[in-house]
Design a protein around this motif. Structure first.
Motif, mmCIF file in Angstrom:
data_model
loop_
_atom_site.group_PDB
_atom_site.id
_atom_site.type_symbol
_atom_site.label_atom_id
_atom_site.label_comp_id
_atom_site.label_asym_id
_atom_site.label_seq_id
_atom_site.Cartn_x
_atom_site.Cartn_y
_atom_site.Cartn_z
ATOM 1 N N ARG A 52 0.812 -1.219 0.000
ATOM 2 C CA ARG A 52 0.000 0.000 0.000
ATOM 3 C C ARG A 52 0.846 1.270 0.000
ATOM 4 N NH1 ARG A 52 -2.544 -3.626 3.477
ATOM 5 N NH2 ARG A 52 -4.655 -4.239 2.830
ATOM 6 N N LEU A 53 2.132 1.114 0.170
ATOM 7 C CA LEU A 53 2.998 2.296 0.171
ATOM 8 C C LEU A 53 3.132 2.844 -1.242
ATOM 9 C CD1 LEU A 53 5.857 1.045 2.521
ATOM 10 C CD2 LEU A 53 4.002 2.612 3.105
ATOM 11 N N PRO A 54 3.262 4.155 -1.390
ATOM 12 C CA PRO A 54 3.433 4.724 -2.731
ATOM 13 C C PRO A 54 4.780 4.346 -3.321
ATOM 14 C CG PRO A 54 3.793 6.405 -1.064
ATOM 15 C CD PRO A 54 3.283 5.190 -0.330
ATOM 16 N N THR A 55 4.826 4.256 -4.636
ATOM 17 C CA THR A 55 6.108 4.019 -5.289
ATOM 18 C C THR A 55 6.975 5.265 -5.141
ATOM 19 O OG1 THR A 55 5.398 4.871 -7.427
ATOM 20 C CG2 THR A 55 4.966 2.531 -6.965
ATOM 21 N N ALA A 56 8.270 5.076 -5.297
ATOM 22 C CA ALA A 56 9.168 6.233 -5.203
ATOM 23 C C ALA A 56 8.864 7.247 -6.288
ATOM 24 C CB ALA A 56 10.619 5.759 -5.300
ATOM 25 N N GLU A 114 5.900 7.917 -7.560
ATOM 26 C CA GLU A 114 4.715 8.661 -7.113
ATOM 27 C C GLU A 114 5.077 9.636 -6.004
ATOM 28 O OE1 GLU A 114 1.476 5.065 -7.933
ATOM 29 O OE2 GLU A 114 2.354 5.351 -5.933
ATOM 30 N N TRP A 115 5.928 9.199 -5.090
ATOM 31 C CA TRP A 115 6.296 10.037 -3.950
ATOM 32 C C TRP A 115 7.055 11.276 -4.409
ATOM 33 C CZ3 TRP A 115 10.514 11.895 -1.211
ATOM 34 C CH2 TRP A 115 10.299 12.255 0.119
ATOM 35 N N PHE A 116 7.970 11.106 -5.354
ATOM 36 C CA PHE A 116 8.760 12.241 -5.819
ATOM 37 C C PHE A 116 7.966 13.157 -6.744
ATOM 38 C CE2 PHE A 116 12.582 9.900 -4.444
ATOM 39 C CZ PHE A 116 13.235 10.942 -3.797
ATOM 40 N N ALA A 117 6.807 12.705 -7.227
ATOM 41 C CA ALA A 117 5.967 13.599 -8.023
ATOM 42 C C ALA A 117 5.462 14.764 -7.175
ATOM 43 C CB ALA A 117 4.795 12.819 -8.611
ATOM 44 N N GLU A 118 5.237 14.510 -5.867
ATOM 45 C CA GLU A 118 4.818 15.558 -4.931
ATOM 46 C C GLU A 118 5.541 15.330 -3.607
ATOM 47 O OE1 GLU A 118 0.626 15.906 -4.506
ATOM 48 O OE2 GLU A 118 0.229 15.925 -6.663
ATOM 49 N N PRO A 119 6.853 15.601 -3.556
ATOM 50 C CA PRO A 119 7.603 15.362 -2.321
ATOM 51 C C PRO A 119 7.178 16.330 -1.225
ATOM 52 C CG PRO A 119 8.960 16.542 -3.907
ATOM 53 C CD PRO A 119 7.696 16.168 -4.620
ATOM 54 N N VAL A 165 8.118 3.990 -0.639
ATOM 55 C CA VAL A 165 8.534 5.012 0.327
ATOM 56 C C VAL A 165 7.598 4.998 1.519
ATOM 57 C CG1 VAL A 165 8.955 7.468 0.713
ATOM 58 C CG2 VAL A 165 9.475 6.454 -1.516
ATOM 59 N N LEU A 166 8.187 4.970 2.698
ATOM 60 C CA LEU A 166 7.449 5.123 3.953
ATOM 61 C C LEU A 166 7.828 6.468 4.540
ATOM 62 C CD1 LEU A 166 5.659 4.044 6.255
ATOM 63 C CD2 LEU A 166 7.717 3.007 7.234
ATOM 64 N N THR A 167 6.864 7.365 4.663
ATOM 65 C CA THR A 167 7.123 8.712 5.160
ATOM 66 C C THR A 167 6.871 8.756 6.657
ATOM 67 O OG1 THR A 167 6.431 9.664 3.039
ATOM 68 C CG2 THR A 167 6.538 11.155 4.932
ATOM 69 N N CYS A 168 7.865 9.207 7.400
ATOM 70 C CA CYS A 168 7.748 9.381 8.862
ATOM 71 C C CYS A 168 7.840 10.869 9.160
ATOM 72 C CB CYS A 168 8.848 8.630 9.588
ATOM 73 S SG CYS A 168 8.848 6.848 9.304
#
Length: 245
Positions: free
Chosen positions: A185-189, A191-196, A240-243
């Motif tokens: 369920r975590l976003p791909t890297a 996807e994550w870098f599209a809106e960091p 990516v897991l965002t903390c």
């Protein structure tokens, strides 16, 4: 398959020249035959370009050996890298993607291409590091390189109970049962870098300040490097897991 009479003689002249973009198909064919499909299972031109031409630390210098009729005998590339220690940037290269065609093995191509590239990067490189496999290690040791240690691998389980239950279920599952598709369920890297997160520059600056006080070698982490290494890597499904604190 070739027979001994078909193979080039030791007197056959080989030319060493810089690798060009036009050489990519032949290089990929030789690397696949020698090293299989690599981390993605297949060696594509897009992955090769991402690794060796779109690297934020610089394009990879490369040399190849070929016969007079243009037959590829060997290839050698150095991946550009940058470390930092005590706040000082350390430009480095990592020998990667080396292959010698079976018909030309035992003729010193590995040594010739490696020493040629070392001479080429000597003016702008302070450090050469490598993680050779069992096939290439003997060649490096013969050239005077030395082993400095093994890179430790660590695994930390975030949810031990759920991991134990999943492992137990996997061990007791019947071999004939169809494997369950992996779900994350975590976003791909990408996807994550599209809106960091807005605070990413500050976080990287904080990390850089911490690294500046440390005399140990650490990779120079910038947003462009992280985006290239994890978000833009074709065929590699980084998550990516965002903390937040």
């Amino acid at each position: 398959m070739t027979t001994p009479s078909d193979r080039p003689s030791a007197a056959a002249e080989l030319t060493v020249r810089p690798l060009t973009e036009a050489d990519t198909p032949a290089v990929l064919e030789l690397l696949t035959a020698s090293l299989a499909g690599g981390p993605t299972g297949t060696r594509s031109a897009d992955f090769f370009a991402w690794k060796h031409r779109r690297n934020p630390f610089g394009a990879s210098p490369g040399l190849l050996a070929e016969t007079a009729d243009g037959r590829l005998a060997g290839v050698r590339l150095f991946l550009r890298w940058q470390w930092q220690a005590g706040g000082r940037a350390v430009r480095a290269v990592r020998p990667v993607d080396t292959a010698t065609h079976p018909d030309f093995q035992g003729r010193g191509i590995f040594r010739r291409l490696t020493t040629g590239l070392l001479e080429q990067v000597a003016g702008d490189t302070e450090l050469v590091f490598n993680t050779p496999n069992g096939n290439s290690l003997p060649g490096y040791l013969k050239m005077g390189w030395r082993v400095v240690g093994r890179v430790p691998i660590a695994l930390r389980i975030a949810r031990p109970a759920a991991f134990a239950l999943g492992a137990r279920a996997a061990l007791t599952r019947r071999p004939a049962a169809a494997p369950r598709p992996l779900r994350c369920r975590l976003p791909t890297a990408a996807e994550w870098f599209a809106e960091p997160p807005a605070g990413l520059p500050e976080l990287l600056a904080e990390r850089a300040q911490s690294d500046a006080a440390d005399r140990r070698q650490a990779v120079l982490r910038t947003e462009s490097f992280l985006r290239w290494r994890y978000g833009d890597a074709p065929g590699l499904d980084y998550r990516v897991l965002t903390c937040e604190r």
